[in-house]
Write a protein that holds these residues in place. Structure first.
Motif, PDB file in Angstrom:
ATOM      1  N   ARG A   1       0.812  -1.220   0.000  1.00  0.00           N
ATOM      2  CA  ARG A   1       0.000   0.000   0.000  1.00  0.00           C
ATOM      3  C   ARG A   1       0.847   1.271   0.000  1.00  0.00           C
ATOM      4  NH1 ARG A   1      -4.763  -1.547   4.397  1.00  0.00           N
ATOM      5  NH2 ARG A   1      -4.312  -3.785   4.431  1.00  0.00           N
ATOM      6  N   LEU A   2       2.135   1.141   0.276  1.00  0.00           N
ATOM      7  CA  LEU A   2       2.996   2.306   0.410  1.00  0.00           C
ATOM      8  C   LEU A   2       3.826   2.508  -0.841  1.00  0.00           C
ATOM      9  CD1 LEU A   2       4.309   1.666   4.036  1.00  0.00           C
ATOM     10  CD2 LEU A   2       2.307   2.980   3.335  1.00  0.00           C
ATOM     11  N   GLY A   3       4.065   3.761  -1.180  1.00  0.00           N
ATOM     12  CA  GLY A   3       4.899   4.080  -2.326  1.00  0.00           C
ATOM     13  C   GLY A   3       6.367   4.132  -1.951  1.00  0.00           C
ATOM     14  N   ALA A   4       7.200   4.353  -2.962  1.00  0.00           N
ATOM     15  CA  ALA A   4       8.645   4.334  -2.753  1.00  0.00           C
ATOM     16  C   ALA A   4       9.115   5.492  -1.884  1.00  0.00           C
ATOM     17  CB  ALA A   4       9.359   4.371  -4.103  1.00  0.00           C
ATOM     18  N   ARG A   5       8.376   6.613  -1.885  1.00  0.00           N
ATOM     19  CA  ARG A   5       8.802   7.799  -1.140  1.00  0.00           C
ATOM     20  C   ARG A   5       8.143   7.887   0.233  1.00  0.00           C
ATOM     21  NH1 ARG A   5       7.360  12.397  -2.642  1.00  0.00           N
ATOM     22  NH2 ARG A   5       9.154  13.534  -1.809  1.00  0.00           N
ATOM     23  N   THR A   6       7.691   6.773   0.746  1.00  0.00           N
ATOM     24  CA  THR A   6       7.035   6.774   2.053  1.00  0.00           C
ATOM     25  C   THR A   6       8.019   7.134   3.162  1.00  0.00           C
ATOM     26  OG1 THR A   6       5.407   5.138   1.377  1.00  0.00           O
ATOM     27  CG2 THR A   6       5.808   5.355   3.737  1.00  0.00           C
ATOM     28  N   ARG A   7       7.572   8.004   4.055  1.00  0.00           N
ATOM     29  CA  ARG A   7       8.341   8.333   5.254  1.00  0.00           C
ATOM     30  C   ARG A   7       7.645   7.714   6.461  1.00  0.00           C
ATOM     31  NH1 ARG A   7       8.066  13.546   2.723  1.00  0.00           N
ATOM     32  NH2 ARG A   7      10.074  14.213   1.886  1.00  0.00           N
ATOM     33  N   PHE A   8       8.432   7.368   7.462  1.00  0.00           N
ATOM     34  CA  PHE A   8       7.875   6.836   8.704  1.00  0.00           C
ATOM     35  C   PHE A   8       8.163   7.824   9.823  1.00  0.00           C
ATOM     36  CE2 PHE A   8       8.194   3.128   6.073  1.00  0.00           C
ATOM     37  CZ  PHE A   8       7.052   2.411   6.385  1.00  0.00           C
ATOM     38  N   TRP A   9       7.088   8.257  10.481  1.00  0.00           N
ATOM     39  CA  TRP A   9       7.222   9.223  11.565  1.00  0.00           C
ATOM     40  C   TRP A   9       7.094   8.485  12.899  1.00  0.00           C
ATOM     41  CZ3 TRP A   9       4.271  11.694  15.473  1.00  0.00           C
ATOM     42  CH2 TRP A   9       4.828  12.877  15.961  1.00  0.00           C
ATOM     43  N   GLY A  10       8.134   7.749  13.258  1.00  0.00           N
ATOM     44  CA  GLY A  10       8.176   7.115  14.567  1.00  0.00           C
ATOM     45  C   GLY A  10       7.609   5.707  14.600  1.00  0.00           C
ATOM     46  N   ALA A  11       8.090   4.947  15.569  1.00  0.00           N
ATOM     47  CA  ALA A  11       7.603   3.595  15.855  1.00  0.00           C
ATOM     48  C   ALA A  11       7.351   3.518  17.353  1.00  0.00           C
ATOM     49  CB  ALA A  11       8.628   2.544  15.430  1.00  0.00           C
ATOM     50  N   THR A  12       6.116   3.218  17.732  1.00  0.00           N
ATOM     51  CA  THR A  12       5.717   3.259  19.138  1.00  0.00           C
ATOM     52  C   THR A  12       5.328   1.877  19.640  1.00  0.00           C
ATOM     53  OG1 THR A  12       4.856   5.498  18.824  1.00  0.00           O
ATOM     54  CG2 THR A  12       4.156   4.331  20.801  1.00  0.00           C
TER      55      THR A  12
ATOM     56  N   ALA B   1      -1.410  10.766   1.287  1.00  0.00           N
ATOM     57  CA  ALA B   1      -2.079   9.815   2.172  1.00  0.00           C
ATOM     58  C   ALA B   1      -1.175   9.491   3.351  1.00  0.00           C
ATOM     59  CB  ALA B   1      -2.441   8.537   1.414  1.00  0.00           C
ATOM     60  N   ALA B   2      -1.799   9.070   4.449  1.00  0.00           N
ATOM     61  CA  ALA B   2      -1.042   8.680   5.638  1.00  0.00           C
ATOM     62  C   ALA B   2      -1.832   7.617   6.388  1.00  0.00           C
ATOM     63  CB  ALA B   2      -0.773   9.886   6.537  1.00  0.00           C
ATOM     64  N   TRP B   3      -1.110   6.761   7.100  1.00  0.00           N
ATOM     65  CA  TRP B   3      -1.744   5.672   7.837  1.00  0.00           C
ATOM     66  C   TRP B   3      -1.066   5.488   9.191  1.00  0.00           C
ATOM     67  CZ3 TRP B   3      -0.007   5.354   2.850  1.00  0.00           C
ATOM     68  CH2 TRP B   3      -0.952   5.137   1.850  1.00  0.00           C
ATOM     69  N   GLU B   4      -1.837   4.959  10.123  1.00  0.00           N
ATOM     70  CA  GLU B   4      -1.289   4.342  11.324  1.00  0.00           C
ATOM     71  C   GLU B   4      -1.296   2.842  11.067  1.00  0.00           C
ATOM     72  OE1 GLU B   4      -2.568   7.406  14.901  1.00  0.00           O
ATOM     73  OE2 GLU B   4      -3.913   5.764  14.366  1.00  0.00           O
ATOM     74  N   VAL B   5      -0.145   2.219  11.171  1.00  0.00           N
ATOM     75  CA  VAL B   5      -0.004   0.799  10.852  1.00  0.00           C
ATOM     76  C   VAL B   5       0.446   0.058  12.106  1.00  0.00           C
ATOM     77  CG1 VAL B   5       1.033  -0.890   9.303  1.00  0.00           C
ATOM     78  CG2 VAL B   5       0.755   1.490   8.544  1.00  0.00           C
TER      79      VAL B   5
END
Length: 355
Positions: free
Chosen positions: A26-37, A65-69
């Motif tokens: 579901r994520l593209g190549a330029r996806t950023r991750f803002w933290g892992a909790t 788009a953005a998601w909580e995964v």
């Protein structure tokens, strides 16, 4: 190696979780991750023998788009267990995004022209701090993930730029496209002529050595993430949103707090100046952690939020307890009507704090 379910996620677990999220498709190549909790509720179930593995919550941001995964890491394998779409304007600014926004400003002809009016031509010495809009975004940009920049100028690479603000210049940046949408110019304000070098070549004379030593070692002991000192024991954790977190604080075996953290520090500057009025930092959720002591009796309050509900956990001071035992309850108010209150196992029900 994880010695306790409440230990902070390690590099291997984070890498496995990110890889699982990317592999989902579901994520593209330029996806950023803002933290892992760390999912602390899951960790508590692991402590109780009701679950296994480590469950992490990721915030993934891609284009519009953005998601909580939620990802479960168990036995060296990871799998996505839940995806929740969130407002793509919501995630905070990562450090790499802040650097990219500053570089976009330095490359912008609009920005360079505003600096030239102030006699600044070497943009390599210009600092730009990307800061949250905090509700002051222009109406025409309401659907964009925008930020604004505060501008500073150094005389040399070793200079402290924060001593030389460039007032009146406000770049507005789209954080998805890294485009400088416009540059507000509120008039030329003279920049200080004084430099503030960060490196002092000479130390102040007359200073004598100051030695702080403990010949027999410290009075506390550390076992993994567990600390013991003078009858106190607690576990240390960290989250990308809150910074330091303390778990299971006990004194002489008696529970005092299940969890303590400073989730946020809000700073409304309340300066009507055209350059300053937008300053109303959420210092952790928006950008980077800033911590300060608080005199509030609710200093152990921890706030958590999602797109559907708001949860609040509090530790009530002695004057508000129903008995002599500490209490720790969570009140969850869903987006729909109604609310429920639950208390941690072994704790005393609490009255909610006013307000």
């Amino acid at each position: 190696m994880r010695s306790h379910p409440l230990d902070p996620p390690n590099a291997t677990e984070i890498a496995l979780a990110v890889a699982a999220a990317r592999a989902d498709g579901r994520l593209g190549a330029r996806t950023r991750f803002w933290g892992a909790t760390l999912d602390e509720a899951h960790a508590r179930r692991v402590v109780a023998g009701q679950a296994t593995g480590t469950r992490l919550g990721l915030v993934a941001l891609h284009a519009e788009a953005a998601w909580e995964v939620d990802v479960l890491v168990d036995g060296g394998e990871a799998s996505c267990v839940d995806w929740r779409p969130i407002d793509p304007r919501r995630p905070g600014i990562t450090s790499d995004e802040a650097r990219a926004a500053a570089q976009a400003c330095r490359a912008s002809p609009l920005f360079r022209a505003a600096l030239a009016k102030r006699g600044i031509h070497d943009v390599s010495l210009v600092m730009v701090d990307a800061e949250s809009m905090g509700g002051f975004e222009p109406e025409k940009y309401k659907d964009r993930r925008v930020t604004w920049g505060t501008v500073w100028h150094r005389t040399t690479e070793d200079d402290n730029g924060y001593a030389r603000p460039v007032q009146g210049v406000i770049p507005i940046i789209d954080m998805h496209t890294m485009e400088v949408l416009e540059v507000e110019d509120h008039g030329v304000v003279p920049v200080s002529d004084e430099a503030a070098p960060l490196k002092n070549k000479e130390q102040r004379p007359g200073l004598k050595p100051l030695d702080v030593v403990q010949p027999d070692g410290p009075s506390f002991t550390v076992d993994g993430w567990r600390v013991s000192w003078q009858g106190w024991t607690f576990r240390v954790g960290f989250t990308h949103r809150e910074g330091l977190v303390l778990y299971d604080l006990e004194f002489l075996g008696r529970s005092v707090l299940k969890r303590a953290a400073c989730n946020e520090m809000y700073v409304p500057y309340l300066d009507p100046n055209s350059t300053q009025y937008r300053k109303n930092f959420f210092d952790w959720a928006s950008t980077a952690p800033v911590r300060s002591p608080t005199r509030s009796p609710w200093a152990a309050t921890a706030w958590a939020s999602s797109t559907t509900s708001t949860a609040r956990t509090w530790a009530v001071p002695a004057s508000r307890r129903r008995s002599g035992r500490p209490c720790a309850c969570t009140k969850r108010t869903p987006a729909s009507s109604g609310s429920t209150t639950t208390c941690a196992a072994g704790s005393t029900p609490c009255a909610a704090p006013a307000g």
